[in-house]
Design a protein around this motif. Sequence first.
Motif, PDB file in Angstrom:
ATOM      1  N   SER A 205     -32.016  20.852  -3.983  1.00 38.41           N
ATOM      2  CA  SER A 205     -30.750  20.218  -4.370  1.00 38.41           C
ATOM      3  C   SER A 205     -29.770  20.241  -3.209  1.00 38.41           C
ATOM      4  O   SER A 205     -29.066  19.267  -2.961  1.00 38.41           O
ATOM      5  CB  SER A 205     -30.145  20.922  -5.583  1.00 38.41           C
ATOM      6  OG  SER A 205     -30.967  20.746  -6.710  1.00 38.41           O
TER       7      SER A 205
ATOM      8  N   LEU B 237     -24.469  13.117  -1.548  1.00 37.96           N
ATOM      9  CA  LEU B 237     -24.156  12.986  -2.964  1.00 37.96           C
ATOM     10  C   LEU B 237     -22.850  13.698  -3.289  1.00 37.96           C
ATOM     11  O   LEU B 237     -22.545  14.737  -2.732  1.00 37.96           O
ATOM     12  CB  LEU B 237     -25.300  13.562  -3.799  1.00 37.96           C
ATOM     13  CG  LEU B 237     -26.667  12.924  -3.570  1.00 37.96           C
ATOM     14  CD1 LEU B 237     -27.737  13.673  -4.335  1.00 37.96           C
ATOM     15  CD2 LEU B 237     -26.643  11.465  -3.967  1.00 37.96           C
TER      16      LEU B 237
ATOM     17  N   CYS C 237     -21.781  16.717  -7.690  1.00 38.70           N
ATOM     18  CA  CYS C 237     -22.918  17.487  -8.179  1.00 38.70           C
ATOM     19  C   CYS C 237     -22.984  18.773  -7.372  1.00 38.70           C
ATOM     20  O   CYS C 237     -22.324  18.913  -6.350  1.00 38.70           O
ATOM     21  CB  CYS C 237     -24.219  16.692  -8.060  1.00 38.70           C
ATOM     22  SG  CYS C 237     -24.575  16.102  -6.417  1.00 38.70           S
TER      23      CYS C 237
ATOM     24  N   LEU D 121     -27.583  19.234  -9.720  1.00 42.07           N
ATOM     25  CA  LEU D 121     -28.293  18.014  -9.347  1.00 42.07           C
ATOM     26  C   LEU D 121     -29.631  17.884 -10.063  1.00 42.07           C
ATOM     27  O   LEU D 121     -30.009  16.794 -10.483  1.00 42.07           O
ATOM     28  CB  LEU D 121     -28.505  17.963  -7.827  1.00 42.07           C
ATOM     29  CG  LEU D 121     -29.209  16.717  -7.314  1.00 42.07           C
ATOM     30  CD1 LEU D 121     -28.341  15.488  -7.514  1.00 42.07           C
ATOM     31  CD2 LEU D 121     -29.606  16.872  -5.874  1.00 42.07           C
TER      32      LEU D 121
ATOM     33  N   ILE E 291     -28.707  16.426 -13.490  1.00 39.43           N
ATOM     34  CA  ILE E 291     -28.046  15.123 -13.600  1.00 39.43           C
ATOM     35  C   ILE E 291     -28.693  14.015 -12.760  1.00 39.43           C
ATOM     36  O   ILE E 291     -28.438  12.841 -13.008  1.00 39.43           O
ATOM     37  CB  ILE E 291     -26.537  15.217 -13.272  1.00 39.43           C
ATOM     38  CG1 ILE E 291     -26.307  15.602 -11.813  1.00 39.43           C
ATOM     39  CG2 ILE E 291     -25.837  16.171 -14.216  1.00 39.43           C
ATOM     40  CD1 ILE E 291     -24.854  15.497 -11.373  1.00 39.43           C
ATOM     41  N   ASN E 292     -29.532  14.377 -11.777  1.00 43.72           N
ATOM     42  CA  ASN E 292     -30.170  13.369 -10.924  1.00 43.72           C
ATOM     43  C   ASN E 292     -31.501  13.905 -10.397  1.00 43.72           C
ATOM     44  O   ASN E 292     -31.654  14.167  -9.212  1.00 43.72           O
ATOM     45  CB  ASN E 292     -29.233  12.986  -9.774  1.00 43.72           C
ATOM     46  CG  ASN E 292     -29.711  11.768  -9.016  1.00 43.72           C
ATOM     47  OD1 ASN E 292     -30.846  11.343  -9.138  1.00 43.72           O
ATOM     48  ND2 ASN E 292     -28.826  11.210  -8.207  1.00 43.72           N
ATOM     49  N   LYS E 293     -32.455  14.037 -11.299  1.00 42.61           N
ATOM     50  CA  LYS E 293     -33.768  14.592 -10.919  1.00 42.61           C
ATOM     51  C   LYS E 293     -34.471  13.785  -9.818  1.00 42.61           C
ATOM     52  O   LYS E 293     -35.086  14.376  -8.944  1.00 42.61           O
ATOM     53  CB  LYS E 293     -34.671  14.702 -12.150  1.00 42.61           C
ATOM     54  CG  LYS E 293     -34.267  15.805 -13.085  1.00 42.61           C
ATOM     55  CD  LYS E 293     -35.211  15.897 -14.263  1.00 42.61           C
ATOM     56  CE  LYS E 293     -34.734  16.974 -15.206  1.00 42.61           C
ATOM     57  NZ  LYS E 293     -35.624  17.116 -16.346  1.00 42.61           N
TER      58      LYS E 293
ATOM     59  N   ALA F  20     -33.245  12.269  -7.225  1.00 47.42           N
ATOM     60  CA  ALA F  20     -32.684  12.613  -5.911  1.00 47.42           C
ATOM     61  C   ALA F  20     -33.235  13.956  -5.446  1.00 47.42           C
ATOM     62  O   ALA F  20     -33.586  14.120  -4.273  1.00 47.42           O
ATOM     63  CB  ALA F  20     -31.162  12.659  -5.969  1.00 47.42           C
TER      64      ALA F  20
END
Length: 87
Positions: free
Chosen positions: A42, A51, A54, A64, A67-69, A71
Amino acid sequence: MKKPKKSIVAADYSQLEPRVFCHWSGSNTLREVFKGPYDFYSTVAINVLKLKNCTAIPSDPMYLGTINKPARQKAKIFALEVPYNAS
């Protein structure tokens, strides 16, 4: 003569390669990841992909990996490809 103490040592090899790569990189930012509550992949994703909004702390609601696997997964790929000179 005293009998030597016996010990059991357990080793967790998770993230062994990234730990070695971070040490060799000389990057204090990357070295600090393993000293704190941060998730390595992350942290890489947040820094490389720039990013916002996050965090790399798994217990945080804005983590992260939650909320944004995709990435975080992308960071796993290039974090391991770069040291091995993959293309």
